[in-house]
Design an enzyme around this catalytic site. Structure first.
Site, PDB file in Angstrom:
ATOM      1  CG  ASP A   7      -2.192   0.593   1.140  1.00  0.00           C
ATOM      2  OD1 ASP A   7      -2.255   1.678   0.549  1.00  0.00           O
ATOM      3  OD2 ASP A   7      -3.174   0.010   1.626  1.00  0.00           O
ATOM      4  CD  GLU A  45      -8.862   4.469  -1.013  1.00  0.00           C
ATOM      5  OE1 GLU A  45      -9.712   4.240  -0.144  1.00  0.00           O
ATOM      6  OE2 GLU A  45      -8.003   5.362  -0.873  1.00  0.00           O
ATOM      7  CG  HIS A  85      -8.870  -1.151   5.020  1.00  0.00           C
ATOM      8  ND1 HIS A  85      -8.425  -1.289   3.733  1.00  0.00           N
ATOM      9  CD2 HIS A  85      -8.549   0.094   5.388  1.00  0.00           C
ATOM     10  CE1 HIS A  85      -7.845  -0.170   3.347  1.00  0.00           C
ATOM     11  NE2 HIS A  85      -7.902   0.696   4.334  1.00  0.00           N
ATOM     12  CG  ASP A  86     -11.205   2.369   4.161  1.00  0.00           C
ATOM     13  OD1 ASP A  86     -10.728   2.417   5.309  1.00  0.00           O
ATOM     14  OD2 ASP A  86     -10.548   2.623   3.133  1.00  0.00           O
ATOM     15  CG  ASP A 113      -4.400   5.642   1.202  1.00  0.00           C
ATOM     16  OD1 ASP A 113      -5.307   4.866   1.516  1.00  0.00           O
ATOM     17  OD2 ASP A 113      -4.258   6.772   1.709  1.00  0.00           O
TER      18      ASP A 113
HETATM   19  C1  NOJ Z   1      -7.959   5.299   2.462  1.00  0.00           C
HETATM   20  C2  NOJ Z   1      -7.626   4.132   3.334  1.00  0.00           C
HETATM   21  O1  NOJ Z   1      -8.161   2.975   2.781  1.00  0.00           O
HETATM   22  C3  NOJ Z   1      -8.190   4.464   4.701  1.00  0.00           C
HETATM   23  O2  NOJ Z   1      -8.162   3.361   5.562  1.00  0.00           O
HETATM   24  C4  NOJ Z   1      -7.386   5.609   5.251  1.00  0.00           C
HETATM   25  O3  NOJ Z   1      -7.931   5.997   6.497  1.00  0.00           O
HETATM   26  C5  NOJ Z   1      -7.423   6.810   4.293  1.00  0.00           C
HETATM   27  N1  NOJ Z   1      -7.231   6.439   2.921  1.00  0.00           N
HETATM   28  C6  NOJ Z   1      -6.327   7.783   4.644  1.00  0.00           C
HETATM   29  O4  NOJ Z   1      -5.079   7.265   4.302  1.00  0.00           O
END
Ligand code: NOJ
Length: 589
Positions: free
Chosen positions: A124, A304, A369-370, A242
């Site tokens: 990542d 992402e 994971h979000d 990211d």
């Molecule tokens: C996206 C990531 O997937 C998330 O977990 C993170 O909090 C934010 N970007 C900030 O890096």
């Protein structure tokens, strides 16, 4: 939350309808075009040293499992040194490993051992921001004359008594100055933080401990590309980038359009017009692609990319030039505004990429994971496992690279904390009770029905084990031929061995059906096309799968995989009886 949903501000998601002839079979052997990529949240996968937190050696212990599942690459969420404010997404050193997770030697070993299992390692890469404890930021924030001051986005602020200053801006007043505009942090509060040492505000799209890098400064690009090369030289297969659409902000710092009302964090709702997906970012991505392409072995850049529509997604591939990311994630299918278990919804978005991305390779993803786990987002609470099988069927049989998330294969549930004092994710603390944070989708992997689900020997795991671990775990599901885990294995194996699923083109069928999503994977010469039919409704449905006009000559259909025993003997496409929430995959012969 802006990054984790799409289309929120748009009525502009373009309408498209079902479609017929699209992609043709290919014989491209590029690994990532056929890959199953498995996301690992390292804190939560496997704890090898009994401290209650997962680690790199824990991942290494489960490479056999991942290989048996059919995984081609693992994407490991950030494992770099970090104060862990955002559990690793606040990096304080890009060229090392956080002691929570192991050492650089452990990482080298993991890359090597994974390779022996035919599994590539994708890291990542967080380029939008660093930790405020990164030495770059400490230098930058130390004085205005420091050579690295301009590595971050600084502003003097505007007079607090100015004519257009809002009450909200006044909440962040320092030394008679307020933030220069209405930009809010995605994680709560103003996006501007005051630093007394320099009498300036810095910009942070996420937590204040995550200051945004200034990508208008070429030294930043060089330093970040150097960090990427550090890992490419060590043998990683690529990066998941990211929050990559947020690298640039409007140089004029214009106010974002006000949407009205307050968000879950209690801040005014504003759009991200001037802070997200600015066109300048594409120049960086083209240079990044050129840098990565110099390495042998088809290294891959994955984005992402939460975007408002498929036309925007196409830009992240570089459109017809195909010179940007190889795999920007298509978040519209799995996480789009209004995403639900609906044949027309999936037909529209899975169909759109067949037409609108200049023949690039789609990347499908339903879990990360979000976001709450897909089994809960698409499930009805009663038929969740059956519904998870339908999602898996799309993921592994549509023409796309497939990305999955640890635990999805066993149907791990989202286990959201019920008390504020249990929350670990800071956005769940600041946003409670409207925003409960992301702990629910990050609970420890469930390996066995034993103590701590086999995740750790320590009863104090960093997040609690989900209560259903005694039945939902790898060991139990391996032994059950009808489990979700065995459905995943079966589909992944089919996708690898069946030429149409591996390399075939794709055409949507039943373009108006409200309940059944159906498509045909056209076959490379000499092999049979494959039909996929998925009944997303709670009742049985009988459909006619008409291949007239596709050029496919149908004599009979042979079941390759089915979620219901009644479909094992289905032979005719004229009348296919699909039980409620069932999926059928069949070769046309
Ligand atoms: C996206 C990531 O997937 C998330 O977990 C993170 O909090 C934010 N970007 C900030 O890096």
């Amino acid at each position: 939350m802006r990054s984790f949903t799409t289309c929120s501000f748009l009525a502009v998601c373009l309408l498209s309808t079902g479609m017929r002839s699209q992609t043709q079979p290919s014989s491209d052997t590029t690994w990532w075009k056929h890959a199953v990529i498995y996301e690992i949240y390292p804190r939560s996968f496997a704890d090898s040293n009994g401290d209650g937190v997962g680690d790199l050696n824990g991942i290494a212990l489960h490479l056999d499992y991942l290989q048996r599942l059919g995984v081609d690459a693992i994407w490991i969420a950030p494992m770099y040194p970090s104060p862990q404010v955002d559990f690793g997404y606040d990096i304080s050193d890009y060229e090392n490993v956080d002691p929570h997770y192991g050492t650089l030697a452990d990482m080298d070993r993991l890359i090597e051992q994974a390779g022996k299992h035919n599994i590539r390692v994708i890291l990542d890469m967080v380029l939008n921001h660093t930790s405020d404890k990164h030495k770059w930021f400490m230098e930058s924030a130390s004085s205005r004359t420091n050579p690295q001051h301009d590595w971050y986005v600084w502003n003097d602020g505007i007079p607090a008594n100015g004519p257009n200053v809002t009450a909200y801006q006044k909440r962040f007043e320092h030394e008679g100055k307020v933030p220069p505009n209405n930009w809010v942090s995605l994680f709560g509060g103003s996006a501007w933080e005051w630093v007394p040492a320099v009498h300036q505000f810095y910009y942070h799209d996420f937590y204040k401990q995550q200051p945004d890098l200034n990508w208008r400064n070429p030294a930043v690009e060089k330093a970040c590309f150097d960090a990427m090369r550090f890992w490419l030289d060590r043998g990683v297969a690529g990066f998941r980038l990211d929050a990559v659409p947020t690298l640039f902000e409007d140089p004029k710092l214009r106010d974002n359009p006000v949407l009205g009302g307050l968000n879950a964090q209690g801040d005014p709702r504003v759009s991200d017009l001037y802070t997200n997906n600015l066109p300048e970012v594409h120049d960086v991505i083209r240079r990044m692609r050129a840098m990565v392409t110099k390495y042998p072995g088809d290294r891959v850049l994955i984005g992402e990319t939460y975007l408002p529509n498929t036309l925007e997604l196409d830009k992240w591939y570089g459109g017809a030039a195909h010179n940007e990311l190889q795999l920007p994630m298509d978040m519209l299918v799995g996480f789009g505004e209004g995403a639900k278990l609906s044949a027309p919804y999936f037909r529209r978005y899975i169909g759109e990429v067949e037409k609108e991305i200049h023949g690039s390779q789609p990347l499908l993803v339903f879990d990360n994971h979000d976001n709450a786990r897909s089994i809960d987002r698409f499930g009805d609470g009663v038929h969740n496992v059956e519904i998870a099988k339908l999602i898996a069927t799309m993921l592994f049989t549509a023409r796309a690279t497939a990305m999955t998330y640890y635990g999805a294969e066993i149907g791990m549930p989202t286990t959201t904390p019920t008390r504020k004092e249990d929350v670990r994710d800071p956005i769940g603390v600041t946003g409670w009770p409207k925003e409960k944070g992301r702990d629910g989708e990050r609970t420890p992997m469930q390996w066995t029905p034993g103590p701590q689900a086999g995740f750790s020997t320590n009863p104090h795991t960093w997040l609690p084990i989900a209560p259903d671990w005694k039945t939902v775990n790898v060991e139990t599901e391996t032994a059950d031929p009808h489990s979700l885990l065995n459905w995943y294995k079966q589909l992944i194996e089919l996708r690898r061995s069946n030429p149409a699923l591996h390399d075939g083109g794709m055409m949507m069928l039943l373009k108006d059906d409200a309940d059944v999503l159906a498509y045909v994977r056209t076959a490379p010469q000499g092999s049979a096309p494959v039909i996929v039919a998925i009944n997303m409704s709670s009742g049985p449905k009988t459909v006619t799968l008409d291949l007239a006009g596709t050029g496919i000559d149908v004599k009979s259909a042979r079941t390759l995989a089915a979620t219901d025993a009644s479909l094992m003997k289905a032979g005719s496409l004229k009348s296919v009886a699909l039980p409620a929430y069932s999926a059928w995959v069949a070769a046309v012969e």
